[in-house]
Write a protein that holds these residues in place. Sequence first.
Motif, mmCIF file in Angstrom:
data_model
loop_
_atom_site.group_PDB
_atom_site.id
_atom_site.type_symbol
_atom_site.label_atom_id
_atom_site.label_comp_id
_atom_site.label_asym_id
_atom_site.label_seq_id
_atom_site.Cartn_x
_atom_site.Cartn_y
_atom_site.Cartn_z
ATOM 1 N N ASN A 194 -33.759 -25.000 -8.552
ATOM 2 C CA ASN A 194 -35.182 -25.210 -8.817
ATOM 3 C C ASN A 194 -35.611 -26.658 -8.598
ATOM 4 O O ASN A 194 -36.704 -27.046 -9.002
ATOM 5 C CB ASN A 194 -35.520 -24.807 -10.255
ATOM 6 C CG ASN A 194 -35.782 -23.324 -10.395
ATOM 7 O OD1 ASN A 194 -36.005 -22.629 -9.413
ATOM 8 N ND2 ASN A 194 -35.754 -22.824 -11.617
ATOM 9 N N ILE A 195 -34.767 -27.456 -7.949
ATOM 10 C CA ILE A 195 -35.061 -28.889 -7.806
ATOM 11 C C ILE A 195 -35.192 -29.270 -6.332
ATOM 12 O O ILE A 195 -34.377 -28.874 -5.499
ATOM 13 C CB ILE A 195 -33.946 -29.743 -8.446
ATOM 14 C CG1 ILE A 195 -33.848 -29.460 -9.949
ATOM 15 C CG2 ILE A 195 -34.190 -31.234 -8.194
ATOM 16 C CD1 ILE A 195 -32.667 -30.141 -10.628
ATOM 17 N N ALA A 196 -36.233 -30.030 -6.033
ATOM 18 C CA ALA A 196 -36.349 -30.726 -4.753
ATOM 19 C C ALA A 196 -36.538 -32.212 -5.045
ATOM 20 O O ALA A 196 -37.098 -32.587 -6.083
ATOM 21 C CB ALA A 196 -37.522 -30.195 -3.933
ATOM 22 N N LEU A 197 -36.062 -33.053 -4.159
ATOM 23 C CA LEU A 197 -36.141 -34.500 -4.327
ATOM 24 C C LEU A 197 -37.148 -35.087 -3.347
ATOM 25 O O LEU A 197 -37.179 -34.702 -2.181
ATOM 26 C CB LEU A 197 -34.767 -35.137 -4.099
ATOM 27 C CG LEU A 197 -33.625 -34.654 -4.997
ATOM 28 C CD1 LEU A 197 -32.319 -35.323 -4.569
ATOM 29 C CD2 LEU A 197 -33.916 -34.923 -6.464
ATOM 30 N N ASP A 198 -37.938 -36.032 -3.840
ATOM 31 C CA ASP A 198 -38.947 -36.704 -3.025
ATOM 32 C C ASP A 198 -38.710 -38.210 -3.132
ATOM 33 O O ASP A 198 -38.815 -38.773 -4.232
ATOM 34 C CB ASP A 198 -40.345 -36.338 -3.542
ATOM 35 C CG ASP A 198 -41.473 -37.036 -2.803
ATOM 36 O OD1 ASP A 198 -41.197 -37.871 -1.919
ATOM 37 O OD2 ASP A 198 -42.640 -36.755 -3.128
ATOM 38 N N PRO A 199 -38.387 -38.903 -2.037
ATOM 39 C CA PRO A 199 -38.131 -40.346 -2.110
ATOM 40 C C PRO A 199 -39.371 -41.187 -2.378
ATOM 41 O O PRO A 199 -39.267 -42.399 -2.559
ATOM 42 C CB PRO A 199 -37.518 -40.675 -0.750
ATOM 43 C CG PRO A 199 -38.017 -39.597 0.156
ATOM 44 C CD PRO A 199 -38.130 -38.368 -0.685
ATOM 45 N N GLY A 200 -40.546 -40.570 -2.438
ATOM 46 C CA GLY A 200 -41.745 -41.289 -2.869
ATOM 47 C C GLY A 200 -42.227 -42.353 -1.899
ATOM 48 O O GLY A 200 -42.384 -43.517 -2.282
ATOM 49 N N ILE A 201 -42.491 -41.960 -0.669
ATOM 50 C CA ILE A 201 -42.994 -42.905 0.322
ATOM 51 C C ILE A 201 -44.272 -43.563 -0.207
ATOM 52 O O ILE A 201 -45.213 -42.890 -0.611
ATOM 53 C CB ILE A 201 -43.281 -42.194 1.660
ATOM 54 C CG1 ILE A 201 -42.027 -41.493 2.189
ATOM 55 C CG2 ILE A 201 -43.826 -43.183 2.679
ATOM 56 C CD1 ILE A 201 -40.854 -42.400 2.431
ATOM 57 N N GLY A 202 -44.288 -44.898 -0.216
ATOM 58 C CA GLY A 202 -45.467 -45.629 -0.657
ATOM 59 C C GLY A 202 -45.549 -45.896 -2.142
ATOM 60 O O GLY A 202 -46.430 -46.635 -2.587
ATOM 61 N N PHE A 203 -44.660 -45.340 -2.926
ATOM 62 C CA PHE A 203 -44.693 -45.523 -4.380
ATOM 63 C C PHE A 203 -43.629 -46.533 -4.802
ATOM 64 O O PHE A 203 -42.436 -46.287 -4.645
ATOM 65 C CB PHE A 203 -44.456 -44.195 -5.105
ATOM 66 C CG PHE A 203 -45.619 -43.257 -5.056
ATOM 67 C CD1 PHE A 203 -46.527 -43.195 -6.111
ATOM 68 C CD2 PHE A 203 -45.820 -42.432 -3.958
ATOM 69 C CE1 PHE A 203 -47.604 -42.333 -6.071
ATOM 70 C CE2 PHE A 203 -46.894 -41.564 -3.907
ATOM 71 C CZ PHE A 203 -47.793 -41.519 -4.955
ATOM 72 N N GLY A 204 -44.062 -47.666 -5.365
ATOM 73 C CA GLY A 204 -43.127 -48.682 -5.830
ATOM 74 C C GLY A 204 -42.276 -49.255 -4.719
ATOM 75 O O GLY A 204 -41.128 -49.652 -4.951
ATOM 76 N N LYS A 205 -42.833 -49.304 -3.527
ATOM 77 C CA LYS A 205 -42.090 -49.787 -2.365
ATOM 78 C C LYS A 205 -43.001 -50.669 -1.523
ATOM 79 O O LYS A 205 -44.209 -50.427 -1.433
ATOM 80 C CB LYS A 205 -41.612 -48.603 -1.502
ATOM 81 C CG LYS A 205 -40.687 -47.644 -2.226
ATOM 82 C CD LYS A 205 -40.490 -46.369 -1.427
ATOM 83 C CE LYS A 205 -39.659 -45.369 -2.234
ATOM 84 N NZ LYS A 205 -40.376 -44.898 -3.448
ATOM 85 N N THR A 206 -42.411 -51.656 -0.880
ATOM 86 C CA THR A 206 -43.151 -52.386 0.139
ATOM 87 C C THR A 206 -43.330 -51.462 1.339
ATOM 88 O O THR A 206 -42.643 -50.428 1.468
ATOM 89 C CB THR A 206 -42.408 -53.646 0.579
ATOM 90 O OG1 THR A 206 -41.200 -53.260 1.265
ATOM 91 C CG2 THR A 206 -42.059 -54.531 -0.611
ATOM 92 N N GLN A 207 -44.220 -51.845 2.245
ATOM 93 C CA GLN A 207 -44.422 -51.026 3.439
ATOM 94 C C GLN A 207 -43.143 -50.989 4.277
ATOM 95 O O GLN A 207 -42.783 -49.941 4.841
ATOM 96 C CB GLN A 207 -45.595 -51.574 4.254
ATOM 97 C CG GLN A 207 -46.867 -51.836 3.456
ATOM 98 C CD GLN A 207 -47.238 -50.702 2.519
ATOM 99 O OE1 GLN A 207 -47.166 -49.523 2.864
ATOM 100 N NE2 GLN A 207 -47.643 -51.052 1.292
#
Length: 289
Positions: A194-207
């Motif tokens: 029931n789990i998928a992972l999202d690396p969170g593009i744009g969240f808490g990251k520099t461009q």
Amino acid sequence: MSATSPGTVPPAAAVDRRTERRTWPERLSRPYPLVMGVLNITPDSFSDGGRFLAPENALAQARRMVTEGADMIDIGAESTRPYGAQPISADEEIRRLHPILADVVALGTPVSIDSMKPVVVAWALDSGAAIANDVWGLQGDTDMARLIAERHCPVVIMHNRDRADPTIDIMGDIAEFFSRSLEIAAQAGIAPENIALDPGIGFGKTQEQSITVLARLSQFDTFGLPLLVGASRKRFIATLSPSEPDQRLGGSIAAHLIAAKAGVKIIRAHDVSETVQALRVAKAIWDRE
């Protein structure tokens, strides 16, 4: 309007038990990614804030995305953009969702609730949503993991940080974050399927870090879980090709095709028709390699 007092998650015994039988769509195993259409019913989202705040506009957009081939609809009623988003209460979030959620569910395409508040996620699941999308990866509110485990619903665990730090190893940071989140999930009793992972593009990251993550997505294969990538209209595109959010279709598709080539299972996109077309054409070409 008040459903449940903010901060209080209804016990599992009080909910519609049908949510327990919902899992990721069976097409998750198909050879090109599912497309999750973005529906922001907010006044301040970075790309389309205010466009779909009116219920009739939101429903029309949901219908359009389903017609265009969306496999899921991700509804968010609170902006989570990294800069300038205004926090709102759980009651306000539910107030925005109330006029639209049931009608979108009735379209027959699985609905994901994009919220960091367990009480909002619980309300949405009661109202027919099938998936929880947590931008703080079960690490924001301690009740979230318990709720997901009790409801047996799929969850997207997204990497996030309070602020970007250009000095860190972003791939290592994401891997450590996912490991902590998965430990929380295991302790709560959330099933791995029931789990998928999202690396969170744009969240808490520099461009630059967002670009690095997209280039190295295959490193997350070690977790053995499906990946979701949402690069749609993100700011890193403008650093490479100056543009406003609604002018970043080309960059969005480029990033998503690279993600698909890396084996990502779900693409979260604003522009559903164009994304679906691009993925189908890319798959046909890749099949001839």
